[in-house]
Design a protein around this motif. Structure first.
Motif, PDB file in Angstrom:
ATOM      1  N   SER A  24       0.817  -1.203   0.000  1.00 34.60           N
ATOM      2  CA  SER A  24       0.000   0.000   0.000  1.00 34.60           C
ATOM      3  C   SER A  24       0.856   1.261   0.000  1.00 34.60           C
ATOM      4  CB  SER A  24      -0.912   0.007   1.226  1.00 34.60           C
ATOM      5  OG  SER A  24      -1.618   1.231   1.332  1.00 34.60           O
ATOM      6  N   GLU A  25       0.488   2.224  -0.843  1.00 33.24           N
ATOM      7  CA  GLU A  25       1.191   3.506  -0.866  1.00 33.24           C
ATOM      8  C   GLU A  25       0.820   4.361   0.335  1.00 33.24           C
ATOM      9  OE1 GLU A  25       0.754   5.580  -4.519  1.00 33.24           O
ATOM     10  OE2 GLU A  25       1.572   3.956  -5.751  1.00 33.24           O
ATOM     11  N   ASN A  26      -0.350   4.110   0.890  1.00 36.16           N
ATOM     12  CA  ASN A  26      -0.819   4.860   2.060  1.00 36.16           C
ATOM     13  C   ASN A  26      -1.343   3.866   3.096  1.00 36.16           C
ATOM     14  OD1 ASN A  26      -1.537   7.058   3.692  1.00 36.16           O
ATOM     15  ND2 ASN A  26      -3.582   7.188   2.783  1.00 36.16           N
ATOM     16  N   PRO A  27      -0.441   3.138   3.745  1.00 37.99           N
ATOM     17  CA  PRO A  27      -0.869   2.081   4.671  1.00 37.99           C
ATOM     18  C   PRO A  27      -1.515   2.657   5.920  1.00 37.99           C
ATOM     19  CG  PRO A  27       1.494   2.400   4.826  1.00 37.99           C
ATOM     20  CD  PRO A  27       1.028   3.236   3.666  1.00 37.99           C
ATOM     21  N   PRO A  28      -2.457   1.936   6.505  1.00 36.56           N
ATOM     22  CA  PRO A  28      -3.127   2.411   7.720  1.00 36.56           C
ATOM     23  C   PRO A  28      -2.210   2.302   8.933  1.00 36.56           C
ATOM     24  CG  PRO A  28      -3.813   0.178   7.255  1.00 36.56           C
ATOM     25  CD  PRO A  28      -2.948   0.607   6.091  1.00 36.56           C
ATOM     26  N   LEU A  29      -2.479   3.114   9.935  1.00 35.16           N
ATOM     27  CA  LEU A  29      -1.740   2.993  11.184  1.00 35.16           C
ATOM     28  C   LEU A  29      -2.107   1.690  11.883  1.00 35.16           C
ATOM     29  CD1 LEU A  29       0.105   4.050  13.456  1.00 35.16           C
ATOM     30  CD2 LEU A  29      -1.871   5.335  14.338  1.00 35.16           C
ATOM     31  N   ARG A  30      -3.370   1.276  11.745  1.00 35.19           N
ATOM     32  CA  ARG A  30      -3.833   0.056  12.419  1.00 35.19           C
ATOM     33  C   ARG A  30      -4.556  -0.854  11.439  1.00 35.19           C
ATOM     34  NH1 ARG A  30      -4.102   3.871  16.548  1.00 35.19           N
ATOM     35  NH2 ARG A  30      -3.215   3.126  18.512  1.00 35.19           N
ATOM     36  N   LEU A  31      -4.305  -2.160  11.569  1.00 35.32           N
ATOM     37  CA  LEU A  31      -4.986  -3.155  10.755  1.00 35.32           C
ATOM     38  C   LEU A  31      -5.290  -4.380  11.607  1.00 35.32           C
ATOM     39  CD1 LEU A  31      -5.918  -4.322   7.994  1.00 35.32           C
ATOM     40  CD2 LEU A  31      -3.571  -5.194   7.719  1.00 35.32           C
ATOM     41  N   PHE A  32      -6.576  -4.662  11.788  1.00 33.06           N
ATOM     42  CA  PHE A  32      -6.970  -5.899  12.449  1.00 33.06           C
ATOM     43  C   PHE A  32      -6.718  -7.071  11.500  1.00 33.06           C
ATOM     44  CE2 PHE A  32     -10.311  -3.381  14.948  1.00 33.06           C
ATOM     45  CZ  PHE A  32      -9.579  -3.439  16.130  1.00 33.06           C
ATOM     46  N   LEU A  33      -6.448  -8.231  12.062  1.00 26.39           N
ATOM     47  CA  LEU A  33      -6.442  -9.475  11.300  1.00 26.39           C
ATOM     48  C   LEU A  33      -7.436 -10.415  11.956  1.00 26.39           C
ATOM     49  CD1 LEU A  33      -2.638 -10.180  10.566  1.00 26.39           C
ATOM     50  CD2 LEU A  33      -4.332  -9.074   9.090  1.00 26.39           C
ATOM     51  N   GLY A  34      -8.383 -10.905  11.169  1.00 28.79           N
ATOM     52  CA  GLY A  34      -9.398 -11.803  11.689  1.00 28.79           C
ATOM     53  C   GLY A  34     -10.760 -11.141  11.768  1.00 28.79           C
ATOM     54  N   LYS A  35     -11.800 -11.950  11.897  1.00 21.94           N
ATOM     55  CA  LYS A  35     -13.170 -11.443  11.900  1.00 21.94           C
ATOM     56  C   LYS A  35     -13.693 -11.118  13.291  1.00 21.94           C
ATOM     57  CE  LYS A  35     -15.419 -16.006  12.036  1.00 21.94           C
ATOM     58  NZ  LYS A  35     -16.318 -16.943  11.310  1.00 21.94           N
ATOM     59  N   VAL A  36     -12.965 -11.523  14.326  1.00 18.75           N
ATOM     60  CA  VAL A  36     -13.423 -11.315  15.702  1.00 18.75           C
ATOM     61  C   VAL A  36     -13.037  -9.940  16.232  1.00 18.75           C
ATOM     62  CG1 VAL A  36     -13.241 -12.168  18.080  1.00 18.75           C
ATOM     63  CG2 VAL A  36     -13.347 -13.786  16.171  1.00 18.75           C
ATOM     64  N   ALA A  37     -11.892  -9.427  15.800  1.00 19.46           N
ATOM     65  CA  ALA A  37     -11.298  -8.234  16.412  1.00 19.46           C
ATOM     66  C   ALA A  37     -12.181  -6.994  16.305  1.00 19.46           C
ATOM     67  CB  ALA A  37      -9.929  -7.960  15.796  1.00 19.46           C
ATOM     68  N   TYR A  38     -12.680  -6.683  15.091  1.00 14.56           N
ATOM     69  CA  TYR A  38     -13.419  -5.428  14.921  1.00 14.56           C
ATOM     70  C   TYR A  38     -14.705  -5.353  15.742  1.00 14.56           C
ATOM     71  CZ  TYR A  38     -16.173  -1.658  12.985  1.00 14.56           C
ATOM     72  OH  TYR A  38     -16.955  -0.544  12.854  1.00 14.56           O
TER      73      TYR A  38
END
Length: 272
Positions: free
Chosen positions: A231-245
Motif C-alpha cells: 500500500s502507498e498509504n498504509p493504515p496505522l492500524r490493521l486488524f487481522l481476523g473477523k473477531v477483532a473489529y
C-alpha cells in the motif's frame, strides 16, 4: 518491484508464514530467529534470496549489529516487521517478577531496540515502512493475560507516537492487531505462570471461551500482510481476523458511554 524486508521472530508462526509469502513472490528477506537452525527450511527452499540471522532481540547490541548486517546484505531495508515476541499466561497476582520482566523485555524493549536500529537506515533512504505486530489485546484485555496485554498496550502507544515523529522522513508505521489464530502462540511458544488455587474459576472461565470458531487460519493472513506492505498509504492500524473489529467496537462503545456518564465530574476537575 521487489522489496527488501527484515522480519524478526521468523522461526515459526506468523513470522515464518509471512517470510515465505514474501520470498515466493520474489522479495528479498532477512529473517531472524533465536536459533539459526529454525531458518534452515527457508534457506533450503529460497537460497540466497533469504538472509538468515541469529538474534535475541533482548540484546540491544546484537540487535544493532543484526540490523546493520541485514542492511548490508539486502542493500536496503524497505520494510521492517517486528514480529518477535511471546505470550505469558497467568493472572496478575500469579506472575513472578522474572516472568513479568521477560515479557516486557521481549515484547516491548526488544521491539524498541529493533525499531531504533532501523530508523537511521530508513531516514537516510528517505523511505521505509515499520510494521509492529501488536494484538487486539493491545486495545482491550482478557483475564490471565495481564502482562501480555500490558506489553501490547505499550507497543500501541510507542508506535502511534513513532508514526507522528517519523512521517516527515518518509517512514510509514503500521500496527497489525490480530485476534486469535491457530498458531502455537498459546502452546510451545508461550510461558505459563504457576497457577494459584484462588484463581481456578478465572482460569476456567477464560478457557471456556476459547471455542474453535474464534480462531482464524494463519495462512489466510499472508494476503493481508502483502497488501499492507504494497500500500502507498498504509493504515496505522490493521486488524487481522473477523473477531477483532466487532469486539473492539463493543469495548469502545462501553468506554465512551462511561466517559460520557462521568464527563461532568471530569470537566469540574479541570478547574476554572
Amino acid at each position: 518491484m521487489a522489496k527488501t524486508i527484515l522480519i524478526t521472530g521468523a522461526s515459526r508462526g506468523f513470522g515464518k508464514l509471512w517470510a515465505k509469502a514474501f520470498l515466493k513472490r520474489g522479495d528479498k528477506v532477512a529473517a531472524t530467529a533465536r536459533k539459526l537452525a529454525d531458518l534452515d527450511d527457508l534457506v533450503s527452499e529460497f537460497g540466497d534470496q533469504v538472509t538468515p540471522i541469529q538474534l535475541d532481540v533482548n540484546n540491544r547490541t546484537a540487535v544493532f549489529e543484526a540490523v546493520k548486517y541485514a542492511n548490508a546484505s539486502l542493500g536496503s531495508i524497505d520494510v521492517l516487521i517486528n514480529n518477535a515476541g511471546f505470550g505469558l499466561f497467568g493472572t496478575i497476582e500469579e506472575t513472578s517478577e522474572d516472568e513479568a520482566r521477560q515479557q516486557i523485555e521481549t515484547n516491548v524493549f526488544g521491539l524498541l531496540w529493533v525499531t531504533q536500529a532501523v530508523l537511521p537506515i530508513m531516514r537516510k533512504q528517505g523511505h521505509g515502512h515499520i510494521i509492529q505486530v501488536s494484538s487486539v489485546l493491545g486495545i482491550t484485555t482478557l483475564p490471565t493475560l495481564g502482562i501480555y496485554n500490558a506489553s501490547k498496550f505499550a507497543v500501541e502507544g510507542l508506535s502511534e507516537t513513532l508514526a507522528s515523529e517519523v512521517a516527515g522522513f518518509g517512514i510509514k508505521v503500521s500496527l497489525i492487531e490480530p485476534n486469535g489464530f491457530a498458531t502455537d502462540w498459546a502452546g510451545a511458544s508461550a510461558s505459563q505462570a504457576k497457577p494459584m488455587d484462588e484463581y481456578a474459576a478465572v482460569h476456567a472461565g477464560f478457557k471456556s471461551g476459547l471455542t474453535p470458531d474464534i480462531f482464524g487460519d494463519p495462512a489466510a493472513t499472508s494476503a493481508a500482510v502483502l497488501k499492507l506492505v504494497d500500500s502507498e498509504n498504509p493504515p496505522l492500524r490493521l486488524f487481522l481476523g473477523k473477531v477483532a473489529y466487532p469486539w473492539a467496537k463493543q469495548v469502545y462503545e462501553q468506554k465512551l458511554a462511561t466517559w460520557e456518564e462521568w464527563n461532568d465530574v471530569a470537566v469540574a476537575a479541570h478547574g476554572a
